[in-house]
Scaffold this motif. Structure first.
Motif, PDB file in Angstrom:
ATOM      1  N   GLY A 234       0.830  -1.204   0.000  1.00 42.03           N
ATOM      2  CA  GLY A 234       0.000   0.000   0.000  1.00 42.03           C
ATOM      3  C   GLY A 234       0.863   1.253   0.000  1.00 42.03           C
ATOM      4  N   LEU A 235       1.911   1.234   0.819  1.00 40.16           N
ATOM      5  CA  LEU A 235       2.846   2.360   0.848  1.00 40.16           C
ATOM      6  C   LEU A 235       3.506   2.549  -0.512  1.00 40.16           C
ATOM      7  N   GLY A 236       3.820   1.451  -1.166  1.00 38.66           N
ATOM      8  CA  GLY A 236       4.412   1.502  -2.504  1.00 38.66           C
ATOM      9  C   GLY A 236       3.487   2.223  -3.476  1.00 38.66           C
ATOM     10  N   ILE A 237       2.209   1.884  -3.404  1.00 41.20           N
ATOM     11  CA  ILE A 237       1.221   2.533  -4.282  1.00 41.20           C
ATOM     12  C   ILE A 237       1.149   4.029  -3.980  1.00 41.20           C
ATOM     13  N   ILE A 238       1.085   4.343  -2.704  1.00 42.59           N
ATOM     14  CA  ILE A 238       0.964   5.754  -2.303  1.00 42.59           C
ATOM     15  C   ILE A 238       2.183   6.544  -2.802  1.00 42.59           C
ATOM     16  N   MET A 239       3.369   5.958  -2.668  1.00 41.79           N
ATOM     17  CA  MET A 239       4.574   6.668  -3.107  1.00 41.79           C
ATOM     18  C   MET A 239       4.605   6.838  -4.622  1.00 41.79           C
ATOM     19  N   LEU A 240       4.212   5.768  -5.317  1.00 44.84           N
ATOM     20  CA  LEU A 240       4.172   5.835  -6.782  1.00 44.84           C
ATOM     21  C   LEU A 240       3.216   6.934  -7.239  1.00 44.84           C
ATOM     22  N   VAL A 241       2.030   6.937  -6.647  1.00 48.82           N
ATOM     23  CA  VAL A 241       1.023   7.940  -6.996  1.00 48.82           C
ATOM     24  C   VAL A 241       1.553   9.341  -6.666  1.00 48.82           C
ATOM     25  N   ALA A 242       2.149   9.475  -5.478  1.00 51.75           N
ATOM     26  CA  ALA A 242       2.654  10.787  -5.054  1.00 51.75           C
ATOM     27  C   ALA A 242       3.703  11.304  -6.027  1.00 51.75           C
ATOM     28  N   VAL A 243       4.654  10.458  -6.395  1.00 54.87           N
ATOM     29  CA  VAL A 243       5.744  10.893  -7.273  1.00 54.87           C
ATOM     30  C   VAL A 243       5.201  11.265  -8.649  1.00 54.87           C
ATOM     31  N   LEU A 244       4.347  10.390  -9.218  1.00 53.93           N
ATOM     32  CA  LEU A 244       3.891  10.652 -10.585  1.00 53.93           C
ATOM     33  C   LEU A 244       2.899  11.817 -10.662  1.00 53.93           C
ATOM     34  N   ILE A 245       2.028  11.934  -9.669  1.00 53.86           N
ATOM     35  CA  ILE A 245       1.111  13.087  -9.640  1.00 53.86           C
ATOM     36  C   ILE A 245       1.940  14.354  -9.414  1.00 53.86           C
ATOM     37  N   GLY A 246       2.961  14.228  -8.576  1.00 56.20           N
ATOM     38  CA  GLY A 246       3.835  15.366  -8.275  1.00 56.20           C
ATOM     39  C   GLY A 246       4.518  15.914  -9.517  1.00 56.20           C
ATOM     40  N   PHE A 247       4.785  15.051 -10.474  1.00 52.79           N
ATOM     41  CA  PHE A 247       5.443  15.498 -11.715  1.00 52.79           C
ATOM     42  C   PHE A 247       4.457  16.082 -12.732  1.00 52.79           C
ATOM     43  N   TYR A 248       3.173  15.942 -12.434  1.00 51.91           N
ATOM     44  CA  TYR A 248       2.193  16.372 -13.431  1.00 51.91           C
ATOM     45  C   TYR A 248       2.301  17.853 -13.796  1.00 51.91           C
ATOM     46  N   PRO A 249       2.445  18.773 -12.821  1.00 51.82           N
ATOM     47  CA  PRO A 249       2.531  20.191 -13.183  1.00 51.82           C
ATOM     48  C   PRO A 249       3.656  20.454 -14.185  1.00 51.82           C
ATOM     49  N   ALA A 250       4.789  19.790 -14.034  1.00 55.00           N
ATOM     50  CA  ALA A 250       5.908  19.969 -14.960  1.00 55.00           C
ATOM     51  C   ALA A 250       5.525  19.507 -16.361  1.00 55.00           C
ATOM     52  N   MET A 251       4.776  18.432 -16.454  1.00 54.60           N
ATOM     53  CA  MET A 251       4.357  17.892 -17.744  1.00 54.60           C
ATOM     54  C   MET A 251       3.292  18.766 -18.398  1.00 54.60           C
ATOM     55  N   ASN A 252       2.507  19.386 -17.539  1.00 62.51           N
ATOM     56  CA  ASN A 252       1.354  20.126 -18.021  1.00 62.51           C
ATOM     57  C   ASN A 252       1.740  21.457 -18.669  1.00 62.51           C
ATOM     58  N   ASN A 253       2.941  21.926 -18.387  1.00 62.19           N
ATOM     59  CA  ASN A 253       3.434  23.161 -18.969  1.00 62.19           C
ATOM     60  C   ASN A 253       3.508  23.009 -20.490  1.00 62.19           C
ATOM     61  N   PRO A 254       2.937  23.963 -21.262  1.00 56.54           N
ATOM     62  CA  PRO A 254       2.757  23.793 -22.709  1.00 56.54           C
ATOM     63  C   PRO A 254       4.058  23.460 -23.440  1.00 56.54           C
ATOM     64  N   GLU A 255       5.163  24.127 -23.015  1.00 56.36           N
ATOM     65  CA  GLU A 255       6.444  23.911 -23.700  1.00 56.36           C
ATOM     66  C   GLU A 255       6.904  22.452 -23.567  1.00 56.36           C
ATOM     67  N   THR A 256       6.883  21.974 -22.323  1.00 61.52           N
ATOM     68  CA  THR A 256       7.308  20.599 -22.083  1.00 61.52           C
ATOM     69  C   THR A 256       6.404  19.615 -22.798  1.00 61.52           C
ATOM     70  N   SER A 257       5.129  19.917 -22.760  1.00 56.82           N
ATOM     71  CA  SER A 257       4.212  18.940 -23.336  1.00 56.82           C
ATOM     72  C   SER A 257       4.412  18.844 -24.845  1.00 56.82           C
ATOM     73  N   GLN A 258       4.736  19.980 -25.447  1.00 62.31           N
ATOM     74  CA  GLN A 258       5.005  19.942 -26.891  1.00 62.31           C
ATOM     75  C   GLN A 258       6.264  19.135 -27.194  1.00 62.31           C
ATOM     76  N   GLN A 259       7.291  19.408 -26.367  1.00 63.21           N
ATOM     77  CA  GLN A 259       8.547  18.665 -26.549  1.00 63.21           C
ATOM     78  C   GLN A 259       8.311  17.171 -26.383  1.00 63.21           C
ATOM     79  N   LEU A 260       7.523  16.856 -25.359  1.00 72.93           N
ATOM     80  CA  LEU A 260       7.234  15.456 -25.086  1.00 72.93           C
ATOM     81  C   LEU A 260       6.481  14.814 -26.246  1.00 72.93           C
TER      82      LEU A 260
END
Lengths: 270, 300
Positions: free
Chosen positions: A21-47
């Motif tokens: 359960g802790l593994g899931i929580i950490m995975l979710v936390a890390v990946l959701i935490g990176f979402y704002p960086a991905m959501n930025n238009p410049e990065t998303s275009q590059q991606l």
């Protein structure tokens, strides 16, 4: 806590549930935490550009079927979490547990002591099966709650019911493979075998579903894969649908019945 | 006398050289039945068939007159079992383990667990994994005796126990017997069977070789005798006795082995002037070894 096989199995697995359960929580936390960086238009275009350069088959194999959507909240959570990592974690847990409950006890020779008690073989299987179901769904619940919290904190605009539907479908799908492991364990008493068969079926099911978008002849086979139902009708967008529940639920219950029948018939721990 | 265990032409084969072959045995209420045989003879297979863990290839087993397969639930309500290869949940403490089994069985008093643990000097607070083999066996024994079952099926119950605890175990078996319970125990330790069992079945390579009271088996035993006469004797004087073998005559000394009654030998010897007679004390071990080597083949 040790009143019967059901509660004993849950009690025994409490630490394991906590760690996974802790593994899931950490995975979710890390990946959701990176979402704002991905959501930025410049990065998303590059991606998007980088992704377009990659072979579609490879992307599909990693659960990414919709490159343009990868930066929307639902697309991101589907591609990054439900597409691969979350099912992987939950399935390691369910397959491990499914092969342990009957075959594991049989190989360890603790099953002899249980069988000598006034308890039906069918009861042993059903209680183990029930514990497997409850623990698998608990993993889905942990997934749901941690995602919901993350989505709320980052204001990602996905409703609790959509997250709930996706988490529920995923845990049902993982439970499917856990139930297959339990069935093979109950039928043969061989833990490693049951784990191997369930894992192989999971790998086949995963690729049959994810590669169907790029390999035409896989399309009819895709519908045999539990992964197909986990993502059926895009639960993150449209919420709960009865079909995955019906199909996956039936497979799980059938595995339970078959496990009872086969376990009742055979010699135990020869 | 009520029959508690009855097997009828019971066969169980798997693979080669294993299993049991055409086994007919009967255990009656209130007796302590010893099931004796070397390792791999089929003792555990018999027990596991009776308990419905494995199914007979042919034949059947009745316990309390109930079919071992069809009525296994009703049978298991009245029995307890101690496996020969006792494995328990390593992470649980002795108390957790026993309470779990008590719940599965039903009708077990906390008092019974406590008293048995005290008699066997077992610390229930320690996790199973930290216990020695002997102490694990004690947990198994508490488990077997705590529910006051009508039939106790104990597979090699004393393995790992020190002699003092073995005495306590014999006491427990005796108490069970005195309160009308039946005990079926397997062993390859002859002295133990001789000590506590009323009747003994000897099994070798899946076949029941003999089943009888300890007394009767002893009476049928092969024993060695040395006779010392005042004058030298002729070997031919003893040659006609059917149940002797290994006859050696050295001047006035005669050495031989007798199976069963020594009556004929003594009557023959009495025709001469006998100075001394030395008989090797028989214990069940010799009988067992005789059966084991295939020297005695009659089945009671």
């Amino acid at each position: 806590m040790l009143r019967n096989i059901f509660s004993k199995t849950i009690y025994e697995r409490r630490r394991s549930l906590l760690w996974w359960g802790l593994g899931i929580i950490m995975l979710v936390a890390v990946l959701i935490g990176f979402y704002p960086a991905m959501n930025n238009p410049e990065t998303s275009q590059q991606l998007a550009k980088a992704m377009e350069a990659m072979p579609k088959e490879m992307l599909a194999a990693f659960g990414v079927t919709d490159v343009a959507n990868l930066t929307t909240p639902a697309g991101y959570i589907q591609g990054r979490l439900f597409g691969f990592m979350l099912p992987l974690i939950v399935m390691i847990f369910t397959i491990g547990l499914g092969s342990r409950v009957i075959a594991g006890e049989e190989e360890a020779r603790t099953l002899d002591l249980i069988l000598a008690h006034p308890i039906r073989r069918s009861t042993i299987v059903w209680q183990s099966f029930a514990a497997l179901c409850v623990l698998s769904l608990a993993m889905g619940l942990i997934t749901w709650l941690s995602l919901w919290l993350g989505v709320l904190l980052l204001d990602m605009q996905i409703g609790a019911s959509e997250l709930g539907a996706a988490s529920f479908n995923m845990s049902l799908m993982a439970l499917c493979f856990g139930a297959i492991a339990l069935l093979i364990g109950a039928a043969t008493g061989k833990r490693a075998l049951s784990m191997a068969v369930a894992t192989i079926l999971a790998v086949i099911g995963y690729f049959a579903n994810s590669l169907a978008s790029v390999i035409d002849w896989l399309v009819p086979l895709q519908k045999l894969s539990p992964f197909y139902y986990a993502d059926y009708n895009q639960p993150l967008k449209h919420g709960f649908h009865y079909l995955p529940f019906l199909v996956l639920g039936s497979v799980i219950v059938l595995c339970g019945f078959a496990a009872v029948k086969l376990f009742e018939r055979r010699d135990v721990a020869v | 006398m009520t029959t508690v265990v009855q097997t009828t032409n019971l066969c169980k084969t798997y693979g080669k050289n294993r299993g049991i072959d055409d086994l007919n045995l009967q255990v009656v209420q209130g007796e302590v039945f010893g099931y004796l045989g070397p390792n791999g003879a089929g003792k555990t297979t018999t027990i596991r068939t009776i308990l419905d863990f494995i199914r007979p290839t042919s034949g059947s087993a009745q316990i309390f007159g109930l079919d071992s397969q069809r009525d296994s639930l009703a049978i298991h309500q009245k029995i307890s079992y101690l496996p020969g290869e006792l494995v328990m949940y390593e992470k649980m403490t002795g108390r957790e383990m026993l309470e779990y089994f008590a719940q599965l069985r039903g009708n077990v008093s906390q008092m019974a667990i406590k008293q048995l643990a005290e008699r066997l000097e077992l610390d229930l607070k320690r996790p199973i994994r930290s216990l020695s083999k002997g102490n694990k066996q004690k947990v198994g024994l508490v488990q077997a005796f705590m529910g006051q079952p009508e039939l106790l099926i104990l597979d090699e119950p004393t393995s790992g126990l020190d002699p003092l605890v073995q005495q306590t175990f014999y006491q427990l078996v005796l108490e069970a017997k005195n309160s009308g319970r039946t005990v079926f125990l397997s062993s390859h330790v002859m002295s133990e069977v001789e000590h506590i069992c009323d009747r003994v079945g000897i099994i070798r390579a899946g076949k029941l070789l003999a089943i009888d009271t300890v007394k009767a088996l002893k009476a049928r035993a092969r024993r060695t005798l040395d006779l010392y006469f005042a004058q030298p004797v002729e070997p031919s004087a003893f040659a006609h006795i059917p149940n002797i073998d290994d006859l050696q005559v050295l001047g006035n000394q005669v050495h031989c082995a007798v199976t069963g009654s020594i009556d004929q030998l003594i009557k023959t010897a009495a025709q001469f002037e006998l100075r001394d007679l030395v008989s090797q004390a028989t214990d069940l071990e010799d009988i067992f070894l005789a059966y084991y080597k295939g020297e005695v083949s009659d089945v009671a």
